[in-house]
Design an enzyme around this catalytic site. Structure first.
Site, PDB file in Angstrom:
ATOM      1  N   GLU A   1      85.555  32.395  -0.493  1.00  0.00           N
ATOM      2  CA  GLU A   1      85.409  30.958  -0.221  1.00  0.00           C
ATOM      3  C   GLU A   1      85.511  30.712   1.291  1.00  0.00           C
ATOM      4  O   GLU A   1      84.839  29.849   1.842  1.00  0.00           O
ATOM      5  CB  GLU A   1      86.528  30.206  -0.958  1.00  0.00           C
ATOM      6  CG  GLU A   1      86.488  28.710  -0.762  1.00  0.00           C
ATOM      7  CD  GLU A   1      87.591  27.982  -1.521  1.00  0.00           C
ATOM      8  OE1 GLU A   1      87.874  28.325  -2.680  1.00  0.00           O
ATOM      9  OE2 GLU A   1      88.163  27.050  -0.927  1.00  0.00           O
TER      10      GLU A   1
ATOM     11  N   SER B   1      92.829  29.195  -0.615  1.00  0.00           N
ATOM     12  CA  SER B   1      92.204  30.151  -1.531  1.00  0.00           C
ATOM     13  C   SER B   1      91.178  30.996  -0.792  1.00  0.00           C
ATOM     14  O   SER B   1      90.258  30.451  -0.175  1.00  0.00           O
ATOM     15  CB  SER B   1      91.488  29.417  -2.668  1.00  0.00           C
ATOM     16  OG  SER B   1      92.404  28.592  -3.337  1.00  0.00           O
TER      17      SER B   1
ATOM     18  N   ARG C   1      82.572  24.266  -4.607  1.00  0.00           N
ATOM     19  CA  ARG C   1      82.815  24.782  -3.247  1.00  0.00           C
ATOM     20  C   ARG C   1      81.493  25.138  -2.545  1.00  0.00           C
ATOM     21  O   ARG C   1      81.388  26.122  -1.834  1.00  0.00           O
ATOM     22  CB  ARG C   1      83.737  26.007  -3.256  1.00  0.00           C
ATOM     23  CG  ARG C   1      85.077  25.768  -3.863  1.00  0.00           C
ATOM     24  CD  ARG C   1      85.904  24.753  -3.028  1.00  0.00           C
ATOM     25  NE  ARG C   1      87.188  24.566  -3.672  1.00  0.00           N
ATOM     26  CZ  ARG C   1      87.403  23.690  -4.666  1.00  0.00           C
ATOM     27  NH1 ARG C   1      86.423  22.896  -5.076  1.00  0.00           N
ATOM     28  NH2 ARG C   1      88.577  23.569  -5.212  1.00  0.00           N
TER      29      ARG C   1
HETATM   30  C1  FAD Z   1      96.882  25.800   2.922  1.00  0.00           C
HETATM   31  C2  FAD Z   1      95.429  25.469   2.650  1.00  0.00           C
HETATM   32  C3  FAD Z   1      95.081  24.828   1.476  1.00  0.00           C
HETATM   33  C4  FAD Z   1      93.750  24.516   1.209  1.00  0.00           C
HETATM   34  N1  FAD Z   1      93.448  23.869   0.045  1.00  0.00           N
HETATM   35  C5  FAD Z   1      92.179  23.523  -0.229  1.00  0.00           C
HETATM   36  C6  FAD Z   1      91.865  22.816  -1.434  1.00  0.00           C
HETATM   37  O1  FAD Z   1      92.733  22.470  -2.215  1.00  0.00           O
HETATM   38  N2  FAD Z   1      90.558  22.537  -1.673  1.00  0.00           N
HETATM   39  C7  FAD Z   1      89.571  22.875  -0.814  1.00  0.00           C
HETATM   40  O2  FAD Z   1      88.407  22.575  -1.115  1.00  0.00           O
HETATM   41  N3  FAD Z   1      89.837  23.534   0.332  1.00  0.00           N
HETATM   42  C8  FAD Z   1      91.117  23.868   0.644  1.00  0.00           C
HETATM   43  N4  FAD Z   1      91.398  24.539   1.804  1.00  0.00           N
HETATM   44  C9  FAD Z   1      90.293  24.929   2.702  1.00  0.00           C
HETATM   45  C10 FAD Z   1      90.040  23.924   3.862  1.00  0.00           C
HETATM   46  O3  FAD Z   1      91.143  23.101   4.064  1.00  0.00           O
HETATM   47  C11 FAD Z   1      88.813  23.059   3.609  1.00  0.00           C
HETATM   48  O4  FAD Z   1      87.692  23.847   3.351  1.00  0.00           O
HETATM   49  C12 FAD Z   1      88.511  22.110   4.800  1.00  0.00           C
HETATM   50  O5  FAD Z   1      87.507  21.205   4.431  1.00  0.00           O
HETATM   51  C13 FAD Z   1      88.085  22.863   6.051  1.00  0.00           C
HETATM   52  O6  FAD Z   1      88.027  21.922   7.093  1.00  0.00           O
HETATM   53  P1  FAD Z   1      88.072  22.348   8.602  1.00  0.00           P
HETATM   54  O7  FAD Z   1      87.828  21.120   9.412  1.00  0.00           O
HETATM   55  O8  FAD Z   1      89.319  23.076   8.892  1.00  0.00           O
HETATM   56  O9  FAD Z   1      86.815  23.303   8.688  1.00  0.00           O
HETATM   57  P2  FAD Z   1      86.651  24.615   9.594  1.00  0.00           P
HETATM   58  O10 FAD Z   1      87.514  25.693   9.039  1.00  0.00           O
HETATM   59  O11 FAD Z   1      86.824  24.289  11.034  1.00  0.00           O
HETATM   60  O12 FAD Z   1      85.124  24.956   9.324  1.00  0.00           O
HETATM   61  C14 FAD Z   1      84.687  25.406   8.061  1.00  0.00           C
HETATM   62  C15 FAD Z   1      83.164  25.625   8.127  1.00  0.00           C
HETATM   63  O13 FAD Z   1      82.519  24.377   8.292  1.00  0.00           O
HETATM   64  C16 FAD Z   1      81.772  24.339   9.514  1.00  0.00           C
HETATM   65  N5  FAD Z   1      81.976  22.992  10.066  1.00  0.00           N
HETATM   66  C17 FAD Z   1      83.157  22.385  10.303  1.00  0.00           C
HETATM   67  N6  FAD Z   1      82.949  21.128  10.736  1.00  0.00           N
HETATM   68  C18 FAD Z   1      81.610  20.948  10.791  1.00  0.00           C
HETATM   69  C19 FAD Z   1      80.760  19.862  11.174  1.00  0.00           C
HETATM   70  N7  FAD Z   1      81.263  18.680  11.594  1.00  0.00           N
HETATM   71  N8  FAD Z   1      79.420  20.037  11.101  1.00  0.00           N
HETATM   72  C20 FAD Z   1      78.887  21.218  10.684  1.00  0.00           C
HETATM   73  N9  FAD Z   1      79.639  22.275  10.318  1.00  0.00           N
HETATM   74  C21 FAD Z   1      80.980  22.140  10.358  1.00  0.00           C
HETATM   75  C22 FAD Z   1      82.341  25.448  10.390  1.00  0.00           C
HETATM   76  O14 FAD Z   1      81.353  25.951  11.286  1.00  0.00           O
HETATM   77  C23 FAD Z   1      82.730  26.480   9.336  1.00  0.00           C
HETATM   78  O15 FAD Z   1      81.605  27.225   8.933  1.00  0.00           O
HETATM   79  C24 FAD Z   1      92.730  24.864   2.126  1.00  0.00           C
HETATM   80  C25 FAD Z   1      93.083  25.505   3.324  1.00  0.00           C
HETATM   81  C26 FAD Z   1      94.415  25.794   3.593  1.00  0.00           C
HETATM   82  C27 FAD Z   1      94.783  26.454   4.889  1.00  0.00           C
END
Ligand code: FAD
Length: 338
Positions: free
Chosen positions: A334, A238, A164
């Site tokens: 996380e 998580s 992570r």
């Molecule tokens: C129900 C649920 C289940 C999940 N299960 C998992 C799992 O099994 N495994 C796992 O690893 N994660 C899991 N996650 C966490 C999440 O889905 C991941 O971390 C996902 O990759 C986040 O993507 P996002 O586009 O929503 O990022 P965001 O929440 O929008 O951003 C996360 C971070 O990344 C930065 N960011 C986003 N996009 C960019 C970009 N293009 N360039 C630079 N910085 C950027 C943002 O500024 C922020 O700091 C889960 C979340 C939920 C709600």
């Protein structure tokens, strides 16, 4: 590009926290991004890059620019004997991208089905689930350096992926905007069903033969039955990472907690499931107002409706302190706190 002022971010974070962005704008190309970064710099505004908002806890209004990455496009850029190289825009929805790859028989992402969020955030924390991580199939990414506006290419090595973790969460935090990611996907699948529940689910599904389609469906079924759906109850998956502790501390704790679950990391470290630690501190199903700990998944903090980010954060702090007190283990969040 339309710049929205004092814009609610409630629809843009899976925790459903009702904060506002002083300014909010979506961009769908590198030129638009450059223009917005210059504009933000001129107006001395800080900028925050938003993807799907599924790994963020907003604890206050954002006093600056929220730039939502909507760069799209999925392209097979080359193939060789064993691999397909598939490039996806950072603004593509992750699960839709995984389904696209499965449909075209590009193997390697099936275990990562149904993770919320967008492609651009997948390298941020090296997303992982069911025995797979994106680092296993990562070829490279292109990212814009906010300082000099140059586009840099990062290999897996450059990204310093860990559990992570990546360089974008540490040394280069807030310095780069990820524009696209290229994955190296397999022509001949290497099925990974070792994660216990996948095999059981495949049996339950009566899957006639092992395929990436069947594994993806099994993962979708397991996740849908186990994890709270953010469309129904606010959460970001998580909340804490599983901590790694020394073997010495583990052996000392084991004297008192003989049933303590653990996984070997190396000769002197073990990993402990954070969910177990939290449950042992009696937090499972806890609720105070609208902030709570999920009734079945102690690792998932939830917003039952109108919790503020501060309330969720304060709850996470109490959990963290109680785990330190009971086990001497410090949990690490996380979720990104903003
Ligand atoms: C129900 C649920 C289940 C999940 N299960 C998992 C799992 O099994 N495994 C796992 O690893 N994660 C899991 N996650 C966490 C999440 O889905 C991941 O971390 C996902 O990759 C986040 O993507 P996002 O586009 O929503 O990022 P965001 O929440 O929008 O951003 C996360 C971070 O990344 C930065 N960011 C986003 N996009 C960019 C970009 N293009 N360039 C630079 N910085 C950027 C943002 O500024 C922020 O700091 C889960 C979340 C939920 C709600």
């Amino acid at each position: 590009m339309e710049i929205l002022k004092n814009y609610s971010l409630k629809q843009h974070n899976t925790f459903d926290i009702n904060v506002t962005a002083k300014k909010f704008v979506a961009f769908s190309s590198i030129d638009e991004l450059k223009e917005l970064l210059s504009y933000a710099a001129q107006s001395k505004s800080k900028e925050f890059i938003l993807g799907g908002g599924s790994n963020i806890l907003f604890t206050k209004n954002v006093d600056g620019f929220v730039l939502k990455n909507e760069i799209k496009g999925i392209e097979l850029i080359k193939e060789d004997r064993n691999h397909f190289y598939v490039k996806a825009g950072a603004g593509e929805n992750w699960h839709q991208f995984v389904l696209h790859c499965i449909k075209h028989n590009y193997a390697g992402l099936e275990n990562l089905s149904l993770i919320p969020g967008n492609v651009g955030a997948s390298p941020m924390q090296n997303i992982g689930a069911y025995g797979a991580e994106i680092k296993d199939v990562f070829e490279n990414l292109e990212a814009l350096n906010k300082a000099d506006k140059a586009v840099h290419t990062f290999s897996a090595n450059d990204c310093a992926f860990g559990y992570r973790e990546s360089i974008f969460k540490s040394k280069y935090k807030n310095q780069f905007v990820i524009l696209n990611v290229t994955y190296r996907l397999n022509k001949i699948p290497a099925f990974n069903t070792s994660y216990g529940a996948i095999e059981q689910e495949l049996e339950k599904m009566n899957a006639k033969e092992l395929s990436i389609q069947a594994i993806s469906q099994a993962v979708i079924n397991i996740r849908s039955s186990k994890l709270p759906d953010p469309n129904k109850i606010g959460n970001a998956g998580s909340f804490f990472k599983n901590p790694t502790i020394t073997l010495k501390l583990f052996q000392a704790l084991q004297k008192k907690y003989s049933n303590m679950p653990h996984y070997t990391v190396d000769a002197i470290h073990v990993k402990i499931p954070a969910a177990w630690l939290i449950e042992q501190c009696n937090w499972k199903g806890y609720r105070n107002g609208d902030a709570g700990v999920h009734i079945h998944q102690p690792l998932v903090l939830v917003n039952y409706g109108n919790a503020t980010g501060k309330e969720i954060y304060n709850l996470s702090e109490k959990i963290l302190q109680s785990v330190i007190k009971k086990f001497g283990i410090e949990l690490e969040r996380e979720v990104n706190i903003v």
